[in-house]
Design a protein around this motif. Structure first.
Motif, PDB file in Angstrom:
ATOM      1  N   SER A  20      38.310  66.343  44.139  1.00 43.41           N
ATOM      2  CA  SER A  20      38.682  65.101  44.695  1.00 43.41           C
ATOM      3  C   SER A  20      39.517  65.231  45.945  1.00 43.41           C
ATOM      4  N   ALA A  21      39.705  64.207  46.718  1.00 42.91           N
ATOM      5  CA  ALA A  21      40.774  64.115  47.491  1.00 42.91           C
ATOM      6  C   ALA A  21      41.025  62.702  47.796  1.00 42.91           C
ATOM      7  N   GLN A  22      42.354  62.258  48.135  1.00 47.51           N
ATOM      8  CA  GLN A  22      42.616  60.970  48.461  1.00 47.51           C
ATOM      9  C   GLN A  22      43.561  60.768  49.615  1.00 47.51           C
ATOM     10  N   ARG A  23      43.469  59.709  50.332  1.00 45.36           N
ATOM     11  CA  ARG A  23      44.500  59.625  51.573  1.00 45.36           C
ATOM     12  C   ARG A  23      44.414  58.239  52.090  1.00 45.36           C
ATOM     13  N   THR A  24      45.551  57.861  52.350  1.00 51.34           N
ATOM     14  CA  THR A  24      45.828  56.611  52.774  1.00 51.34           C
ATOM     15  C   THR A  24      45.005  56.559  54.351  1.00 51.34           C
ATOM     16  N   ILE A  25      44.608  55.476  54.816  1.00 54.19           N
ATOM     17  CA  ILE A  25      43.872  55.207  56.174  1.00 54.19           C
ATOM     18  C   ILE A  25      44.768  55.296  57.463  1.00 54.19           C
ATOM     19  N   ALA A  26      45.824  55.340  57.213  1.00 48.10           N
ATOM     20  CA  ALA A  26      46.861  55.153  58.213  1.00 48.10           C
ATOM     21  C   ALA A  26      46.692  56.342  59.210  1.00 48.10           C
ATOM     22  N   ASP A  27      46.434  56.094  60.618  1.00 43.88           N
ATOM     23  CA  ASP A  27      46.120  57.356  61.584  1.00 43.88           C
ATOM     24  C   ASP A  27      45.165  58.173  61.124  1.00 43.88           C
ATOM     25  N   LEU A  28      44.026  57.788  60.231  1.00 41.64           N
ATOM     26  CA  LEU A  28      42.950  58.621  59.678  1.00 41.64           C
ATOM     27  C   LEU A  28      41.900  58.637  60.833  1.00 41.64           C
ATOM     28  N   TYR A  29      41.706  59.744  61.685  1.00 46.58           N
ATOM     29  CA  TYR A  29      40.650  60.082  62.614  1.00 46.58           C
ATOM     30  C   TYR A  29      39.426  60.202  62.120  1.00 46.58           C
ATOM     31  N   PRO A  30      38.107  60.002  62.727  1.00 46.36           N
ATOM     32  CA  PRO A  30      36.719  60.391  62.388  1.00 46.36           C
ATOM     33  C   PRO A  30      36.581  61.603  61.910  1.00 46.36           C
ATOM     34  N   SER A  31      37.157  62.709  62.608  1.00 47.25           N
ATOM     35  CA  SER A  31      37.174  64.202  62.127  1.00 47.25           C
ATOM     36  C   SER A  31      37.628  64.521  60.886  1.00 47.25           C
ATOM     37  N   GLU A  32      38.738  63.840  60.511  1.00 47.20           N
ATOM     38  CA  GLU A  32      39.369  63.473  58.852  1.00 47.20           C
ATOM     39  C   GLU A  32      38.374  63.162  57.939  1.00 47.20           C
ATOM     40  N   ILE A  33      37.844  62.141  58.340  1.00 47.19           N
ATOM     41  CA  ILE A  33      36.754  61.513  57.358  1.00 47.19           C
ATOM     42  C   ILE A  33      35.770  62.535  57.129  1.00 47.19           C
ATOM     43  N   SER A  34      35.242  63.050  57.931  1.00 47.37           N
ATOM     44  CA  SER A  34      34.136  64.023  58.194  1.00 47.37           C
ATOM     45  C   SER A  34      34.584  65.106  57.250  1.00 47.37           C
ATOM     46  N   ARG A  35      35.919  65.632  57.387  1.00 48.03           N
ATOM     47  CA  ARG A  35      36.081  66.806  56.733  1.00 48.03           C
ATOM     48  C   ARG A  35      36.466  66.739  55.196  1.00 48.03           C
ATOM     49  N   ILE A  36      37.003  65.527  55.023  1.00 48.67           N
ATOM     50  CA  ILE A  36      37.333  65.284  53.545  1.00 48.67           C
ATOM     51  C   ILE A  36      36.092  65.082  52.703  1.00 48.67           C
ATOM     52  N   ILE A  37      35.134  64.367  53.194  1.00 48.88           N
ATOM     53  CA  ILE A  37      33.960  64.123  52.564  1.00 48.88           C
ATOM     54  C   ILE A  37      33.073  65.282  52.397  1.00 48.88           C
ATOM     55  N   THR A  38      33.076  66.144  53.627  1.00 46.66           N
ATOM     56  CA  THR A  38      32.311  67.405  53.714  1.00 46.66           C
ATOM     57  C   THR A  38      32.940  68.468  52.287  1.00 46.66           C
ATOM     58  N   LEU A  39      34.391  68.553  52.632  1.00 47.63           N
ATOM     59  CA  LEU A  39      35.025  69.485  51.769  1.00 47.63           C
ATOM     60  C   LEU A  39      34.685  69.282  50.152  1.00 47.63           C
ATOM     61  N   VAL A  40      34.757  67.869  49.831  1.00 41.27           N
ATOM     62  CA  VAL A  40      34.599  67.711  48.472  1.00 41.27           C
ATOM     63  C   VAL A  40      33.074  67.889  48.011  1.00 41.27           C
ATOM     64  N   ALA A  41      32.031  67.347  48.919  1.00 40.53           N
ATOM     65  CA  ALA A  41      30.729  67.790  48.701  1.00 40.53           C
ATOM     66  C   ALA A  41      30.515  69.140  48.106  1.00 40.53           C
ATOM     67  N   THR A  42      31.093  70.013  49.295  1.00 39.73           N
ATOM     68  CA  THR A  42      30.560  71.413  49.176  1.00 39.73           C
ATOM     69  C   THR A  42      31.274  72.291  48.314  1.00 39.73           C
TER      70      THR A  42
ATOM     71  N   TRP B 224      30.473  54.119  47.716  1.00 38.93           N
ATOM     72  CA  TRP B 224      29.195  54.963  48.313  1.00 38.93           C
ATOM     73  C   TRP B 224      29.030  55.818  47.273  1.00 38.93           C
ATOM     74  N   LYS B 225      27.657  56.141  46.969  1.00 35.49           N
ATOM     75  CA  LYS B 225      27.405  57.442  46.240  1.00 35.49           C
ATOM     76  C   LYS B 225      25.976  57.881  47.090  1.00 35.49           C
ATOM     77  N   PHE B 226      26.126  59.326  46.979  1.00 35.04           N
ATOM     78  CA  PHE B 226      24.803  60.037  47.449  1.00 35.04           C
ATOM     79  C   PHE B 226      24.897  61.434  46.804  1.00 35.04           C
ATOM     80  N   GLN B 227      23.917  61.965  47.025  1.00 26.72           N
ATOM     81  CA  GLN B 227      23.335  63.538  46.341  1.00 26.72           C
ATOM     82  C   GLN B 227      23.444  64.363  47.605  1.00 26.72           C
ATOM     83  N   TYR B 228      24.370  65.596  47.280  1.00 24.65           N
ATOM     84  CA  TYR B 228      24.408  66.502  47.850  1.00 24.65           C
ATOM     85  C   TYR B 228      24.075  67.848  47.126  1.00 24.65           C
ATOM     86  N   GLY B 229      23.251  68.591  47.414  1.00 23.13           N
ATOM     87  CA  GLY B 229      22.899  69.673  46.468  1.00 23.13           C
ATOM     88  C   GLY B 229      22.672  69.215  45.162  1.00 23.13           C
ATOM     89  N   SER B 230      23.324  69.980  44.164  1.00 23.62           N
ATOM     90  CA  SER B 230      23.323  69.420  42.803  1.00 23.62           C
ATOM     91  C   SER B 230      24.304  68.614  42.225  1.00 23.62           C
TER      92      SER B 230
END
Length: 158
Positions: free
Chosen positions: A120-142, A54-60
Motif C-alpha cells: 500500500s501507499a497513501q498520500r494527501t493530494i496537496a502538491d501531487l503531480y501527475p508523475s507522482e500519481i503514476s509512480r505510486i500506482i505503478t510501484l504498488v502494482a509492480t 478504481w479496481k484493475f488487474q495487473y499481472g496476478s
C-alpha cells in the motif's frame, strides 16, 4: 549576459510559474495511469460519497486506487492484496515483510488490512503531480505482482 541568455532565463521562470499554477485533475490522471497498466479491460470505477474507487488487474494481482476528493487534505490511497491471513509461520512472514519494507518498497509498504497482507501507499493530494500519481500506482502494482506468488507459495495457508 546576452539577450538570448535573458530570454532563456525568463522563459524558464515563466515555465516554472505556469507549473506552479497548473491545476492537476487527479481523477483524469489516475484514469490515464490505470488504463495504461490494466490488463484484459479489467478497469472498473465506483463513485460515491467517499470519492472514487478504481479496481484493475495487473499481472496476478488486483490493484485498488481510492481518491477521497480534490481538496489538499484529501487522500490518494493505492493497495493490492498479496496474501490472505492467517498464514503459515506468521512470525517469519512478519519478519520477512519488515525486512522488505526497509529496502525494497520505496514509497510503498507491506501492511495488514482486512485480514490480508497488502502492498500500500497513501498520500494527501496537496502538491501531487501527475508523475507522482503514476509512480505510486505503478510501484504498488509492480511490487504486489512481483511478490504475491512467492509469498503465497511460502506462507499461504491452503
Amino acid at each position: 549576459m546576452t539577450n538570448a541568455d535573458l530570454m532563456g532565463e525568463e522563459s524558464t521562470m515563466e515555465d516554472n510559474l505556469m507549473m506552479d499554477s497548473y491545476q492537476v485533475n487527479h481523477k483524469d490522471e489516475i484514469e490515464t495511469v490505470i488504463y495504461s497498466l490494466e490488463e484484459n479491460d479489467s478497469a472498473m470505477v465506483l463513485k460515491n460519497d467517499d470519492g472514487y474507487l478504481w479496481k484493475f488487474q495487473y499481472g496476478s494481482v488486483e490493484v485498488f486506487v481510492q481518491l477521497t476528493g480534490e481538496s489538499d487534505d484529501d487522500l490518494l490511497t493505492v493497495w493490492s492484496v498479496v496474501l490472505p491471513l492467517p498464514a503459515k509461520n506468521e512470525s517469519m512472514l512478519m519478519r520477512k515483510l519488515l525486512e522488505m519494507n526497509w529496502s525494497g518498497t520505496f514509497e510503498t509498504c507491506f501492511s495488514i488490512f482486512n485480514e490480508q497482507i497488502v502492498v500500500s501507499a497513501q498520500r494527501t493530494i496537496a502538491d501531487l503531480y501527475p508523475s507522482e500519481i503514476s509512480r505510486i500506482i505503478t510501484l504498488v502494482a509492480t511490487i504486489a505482482d512481483d511478490n504475491d506468488d512467492d509469498l503465497l507459495a511460502e506462507y499461504g495457508n491452503s
